[in-house]
Design an enzyme around this catalytic site. Structure first.
Site, short mmCIF file in Angstrom:
data_model
loop_
_atom_site.label_atom_id
_atom_site.label_comp_id
_atom_site.label_asym_id
_atom_site.label_seq_id
_atom_site.Cartn_x
_atom_site.Cartn_y
_atom_site.Cartn_z
N CYS A 2 0.31 -0.62 -0.08
CA CYS A 2 -0.30 -0.22 0.20
C CYS A 2 0.88 0.85 0.13
O CYS A 2 1.94 0.99 0.34
CB CYS A 2 -0.42 -0.34 1.38
SG CYS A 2 -1.86 -1.59 1.22
N ARG A 27 5.03 0.44 -5.80
CA ARG A 27 5.15 -0.82 -5.04
C ARG A 27 3.88 -2.03 -5.74
O ARG A 27 3.71 -2.96 -4.48
CB ARG A 27 4.66 0.57 -3.56
CG ARG A 27 5.42 1.70 -3.43
CD ARG A 27 5.13 2.06 -2.11
NE ARG A 27 4.95 1.32 -0.78
CZ ARG A 27 5.21 2.08 0.59
NH1 ARG A 27 6.58 2.56 -0.42
NH2 ARG A 27 5.22 1.02 0.97
N TRP A 75 -3.21 -2.86 -1.81
CA TRP A 75 -2.95 -4.15 -1.97
C TRP A 75 -3.23 -4.89 -0.65
O TRP A 75 -2.63 -4.67 0.05
CB TRP A 75 -0.94 -4.37 -1.59
CG TRP A 75 -0.68 -5.87 -2.06
CD1 TRP A 75 -0.26 -5.26 -3.16
CD2 TRP A 75 -0.46 -6.75 -1.66
NE1 TRP A 75 0.22 -6.89 -4.18
CE2 TRP A 75 0.16 -7.60 -2.58
CE3 TRP A 75 -0.96 -7.03 -0.32
CZ2 TRP A 75 0.55 -8.70 -2.22
CZ3 TRP A 75 0.12 -8.73 -0.05
CH2 TRP A 75 0.51 -9.22 -1.29
N ASN A 101 -1.38 2.16 5.57
CA ASN A 101 -0.79 0.99 5.64
C ASN A 101 -0.30 -0.37 6.90
O ASN A 101 -0.06 0.32 7.60
CB ASN A 101 0.53 1.08 4.98
CG ASN A 101 0.69 1.95 3.66
OD1 ASN A 101 -0.84 2.60 3.24
ND2 ASN A 101 1.63 1.90 3.11
N GLY A 102 -0.57 -1.40 6.22
CA GLY A 102 -0.15 -2.05 7.32
C GLY A 102 -1.22 -3.11 7.78
O GLY A 102 -2.01 -3.24 6.97
N GLU A 487 17.97 -16.86 -9.40
CA GLU A 487 17.70 -15.67 -10.12
C GLU A 487 17.13 -15.49 -11.02
O GLU A 487 15.70 -14.78 -11.19
CB GLU A 487 18.13 -15.15 -9.17
CG GLU A 487 18.31 -13.18 -9.72
CD GLU A 487 17.29 -12.69 -8.80
OE1 GLU A 487 16.81 -13.35 -7.97
OE2 GLU A 487 17.10 -11.33 -9.50
N LYS A 491 13.05 -13.97 -12.11
CA LYS A 491 13.03 -13.02 -12.82
C LYS A 491 11.99 -13.16 -13.56
O LYS A 491 10.46 -12.92 -14.17
CB LYS A 491 13.89 -12.25 -13.38
CG LYS A 491 15.21 -11.24 -12.86
CD LYS A 491 15.02 -10.03 -12.23
CE LYS A 491 14.12 -10.81 -11.13
NZ LYS A 491 14.58 -10.47 -9.57
N HIS A 510 18.54 -35.96 -11.25
CA HIS A 510 18.48 -36.48 -10.23
C HIS A 510 16.33 -36.26 -10.36
O HIS A 510 16.19 -36.14 -9.29
CB HIS A 510 19.05 -36.05 -8.94
CG HIS A 510 20.56 -36.69 -8.43
ND1 HIS A 510 20.82 -37.75 -8.66
CD2 HIS A 510 21.00 -36.00 -8.45
CE1 HIS A 510 21.87 -38.04 -8.14
NE2 HIS A 510 21.97 -36.70 -8.41
C1 F6R Z 1 12.20 -10.73 -6.77
C2 F6R Z 1 11.83 -9.65 -5.60
C3 F6R Z 1 11.77 -9.86 -4.33
C4 F6R Z 1 12.14 -9.47 -3.69
C5 F6R Z 1 11.30 -9.53 -1.87
C6 F6R Z 1 12.49 -9.12 -0.74
O1 F6R Z 1 12.37 -9.43 -7.47
O2 F6R Z 1 12.22 -7.69 -5.85
O3 F6R Z 1 11.80 -11.41 -4.24
O4 F6R Z 1 13.80 -9.88 -3.53
O5 F6R Z 1 10.21 -9.47 -1.49
O6 F6R Z 1 12.74 -7.96 -0.73
P1 F6R Z 1 13.66 -6.52 0.11
O7 F6R Z 1 14.26 -7.01 -0.91
O8 F6R Z 1 13.16 -5.27 -0.08
O9 F6R Z 1 13.33 -7.65 1.44
#
Ligand code: F6R
Length: 614
Positions: A2, A27, A75, A101-102, A487, A491, A510
């Protein structure tokens, strides 16, 4: 997750609030809303499901006058994403409006209590419970809104960043926070509020990061009062923002993600600035200099992180163990916090988080702190919660990362971990002076090598289109490039919605090998290093089963190149630095496949940039 924007001052609030919401779109959110005390004294709340643009259409013909207001992108957590559940929420009388937020964890008993008092609820949210509770206290106690907010928050369990406005007092804005960040921007007789600094940056660079359990009252005359929940006055620290407007704009790129991929050479130079000294052949991290004894005494390192930051942590494990011989464990923060882990005061806990707000990582470090571990934060967002909760740390210094899929933060996190490993190794003399100097020189050359890899952009764009048919992808890597396989797969999943899995190459036989047929694209991360021959065998195994091979190889490679359907070449480097290079073509592959599939790469579905709920 949010987003919050607030304004009080001499200007029309609505355009400022809407622009702020656009700045916060990165966000991730599913609905948006705005509340204004109009020039005729009405308190108007307008909300809509979907994007901020939908809200703008909705308010086209409405009264949007007023010089005080709050706005929000939601959100969904409590209740589905719809207009009713969107913020702001009115109190029963319609006099107060709140954005939040929260999560208010004890909202159910509070709601029951409010219902017993005859209050009715429009939404399913915990937020509406809070504003009803604030109004109830205000009426019951006959106190002013500032006091009512304090008293209400004392009874709340959970996390919050809130902003409240009151129709009967259009000259005052009240904000409070616990666990969720809130930034107050100070102008000339005006205040801006944001859940991060991006909505404020074009108006002021003077900011206050509201502290835990602090409540602020801002007036139209320019007065600011901050107290804690016990009503003890706090002295807010005014800071100067280091961000520029250009940092949060696309700068000619079609998406933030592509801009941030291309920013990596400069971002890494900034991360290394003042820390990697090639003339003196040294690594200087103030966190390590200032806490030398405590860090050198560590008998174990525990890295806590989530998602992409966890992948960076895994590379950190490999390099810290290789260079320093200190054992390292890498933990998902969400698992660590709940599994009663063994932690002692001889542990160094490194929390990695781009946003610095990830709820699970915050909870993990709180647990480690309680057990006496020394806490080191690696974060990007200055002033965020994790840097404040840790004993020391290193900021990434790469400017805001706005694309939801993390790119430049990942390479900067890895770079920072490499600097930490090198600094400790030098101090502990666990590597030779010659090797240390070689590492310093090579790390310095990485940004330029990334620049060269970025020249592959057009080739990646051309070939990525071929794979839009795929429903699955496999990514394989060994050693330092196993985390890159994870990673790369993450992505692709995040932004193209294609299912992808990363494996250590040798694990393929495996199980995952059963998936390989002529339709299956297999991305093989195979830079030249000591285990090259082993990866070559894996590639032959895939080829024998007609898998489509996309390889990331070192310039000059011939064997894997010949077996590949498509290959992308990277400059050579020392094994431990290869992840900083191999990830770049993978970021581009994900981006271009997602684009070819028509995805919203900067705001992929269901994802949030800052995961402030567990
Ligand atoms: C992937 C991505 C998420 C964040 C994860 C942790 O592209 O952005 O997997 O890496 O939500 O977020 P942070 O780094 O802000 O703690």
């Amino acid at each position: 997750m949010c987003g919050i924007v607030g304004y009080i001052g001499p200007r029309e609030a609505c355009p400022i609030l809407l622009k702020g919401l656009h700045r916060l779109e990165y966000r991730g959110y599913d609905s948006a809303g705005v509340a204004l005390i109009n020039n005729n004294g009405n308190l108007s709340v307008y909300k809509s499901k979907g994007k901020v643009a939908d809200l703008e259409n909705h308010i086209n013909d409405k009264d949007i006058s007023g010089t005080i207001g709050v706005a929000h992108t939601r959100w969904a957590t409590h209740g589905e994403p719809n207009t009713t559940n969107a913020h702001p929420h009115y109190s029963q009388s319609g006099d107060l409006a709140l954005i939040h937020n929260g999560i208010i964890e004890n909202y159910k008993p509070l709601k029951q209590e409010m219902m017993n008092q005859g209050r009715t609820f429009q939404s399913e949210t915990d937020t509406e419970v809070l504003i009803q509770f604030i109004e109830y206290i205000k009426e019951e106690q006959g106190c002013d809104l500032f006091t009512a907010v304090q008293l209400a928050l004392k009874n709340v369990i959970g996390a919050y960043a809130i902003v409240v406005i009151d129709k009967s007092n259009p000259d005052r804005l009240i904000a409070a926070r616990k666990g969720s960040p809130l930034v107050i921007g100070i102008g000339e007789n005006e205040f801006y509020i944001g859940s991060d600094a991006t909505p404020l940056i074009e108006y002021t660079n003077k900011v206050i990061y509201l502290g835990e359990e602090e409540i602020a009252m801002m007036t139209r005359k320019g007065d600011l009062q901050v107290v804690n929940l016990e009503n003890v006055a706090q002295t807010p620290l005014v800071k100067t923002l280091e961000m520029n407007l250009s940092d949060i704009e696309k700068g000619g790129f079609p998406h933030y993600m592509l801009k941030e991929i291309f920013e990596q050479p400069d971002a890494l130079l900034n991360s290394m600035k003042g820390r990697l000294n090639t003339e003196e052949k040294d690594v200087l991290l103030s966190a390590i200099i200032n806490h030398r004894d405590r860090i050198m005494k560590a008998e174990r390192v525990i890295i806590c992180a989530c998602g992409t930051s966890w992948h960076a942590g895994l590379i950190g494990k490999y390099i810290i163990e290789e260079l320093t011989r200190i054992p390292v464990e890498v933990e998902y923060s969400s698992e660590f916090r709940y599994r009663n882990p063994v932690i002692t005061d001889k542990d160094l806990v490194i929390a990695i988080s781009q946003s610095g707000e990830t709820a699970d990582t915050l909870a993990a470090i709180q647990l480690a702190k309680d057990k006496g571990a020394f806490l080191y934060g690696i974060c990007n967002v200055v002033g965020s919660s994790i840097p404040r909760a840790t004993d020391t740390g290193s900021y990434l210094h790469i400017g805001p990362e706005i694309g939801v899929a993390s790119t430049k933060a990942f390479t900067a996190q890895v770079t920072t971990l490499m600097l930490i490993a090198m600094a400790i190794a030098k101090e502990k003399q666990t590597i030779s002076k010659e090797y240390f100097h070689q590492l310093v020189d090579e790390l310095q050359s990485i940004p330029e090598k990334i620049r060269r890899i970025l020249e592959l952009n057009d080739k990646v764009a051309k070939y990525s289109k071929i794979f839009t048919y795929a429903r699955n992808f496999i990514y394989l890597g060994r050693g330092y490039n196993y985390p890159i396989a994870l990673e790369g797969a993450l992505k692709l999943k995040e932004i193209s919605y294609i299912h992808a899995e990363g494996y250590p190459s040798a694990e393929m036989k495996h199980g995952p090998i059963a998936l390989i047929d002529e339709e299956m694209p297999v991305v093989v991360i195979a830079p030249a290093h000591s285990k090259y021959e082993k990866i070559l065998s894996n590639v032959q195994e895939i080829k024998a089963r007609k898998g489509k091979i996309i390889s990331i190889i070192t310039e000059g490679d011939t064997a894997i190149k010949e077996l590949s359907d498509i290959y992308f070449e990277i400059p050579s480097t020392i094994d431990c630095f290869t992840p900083l290079l191999t990830i770049v073509p993978l970021q581009l592959i994900s981006y271009y496949i997602a684009i070819a599939k028509g995805r919203d790469v900067d705001q992929p579905r269901n994802l949030a940039k800052s995961v402030t709920v567990e």
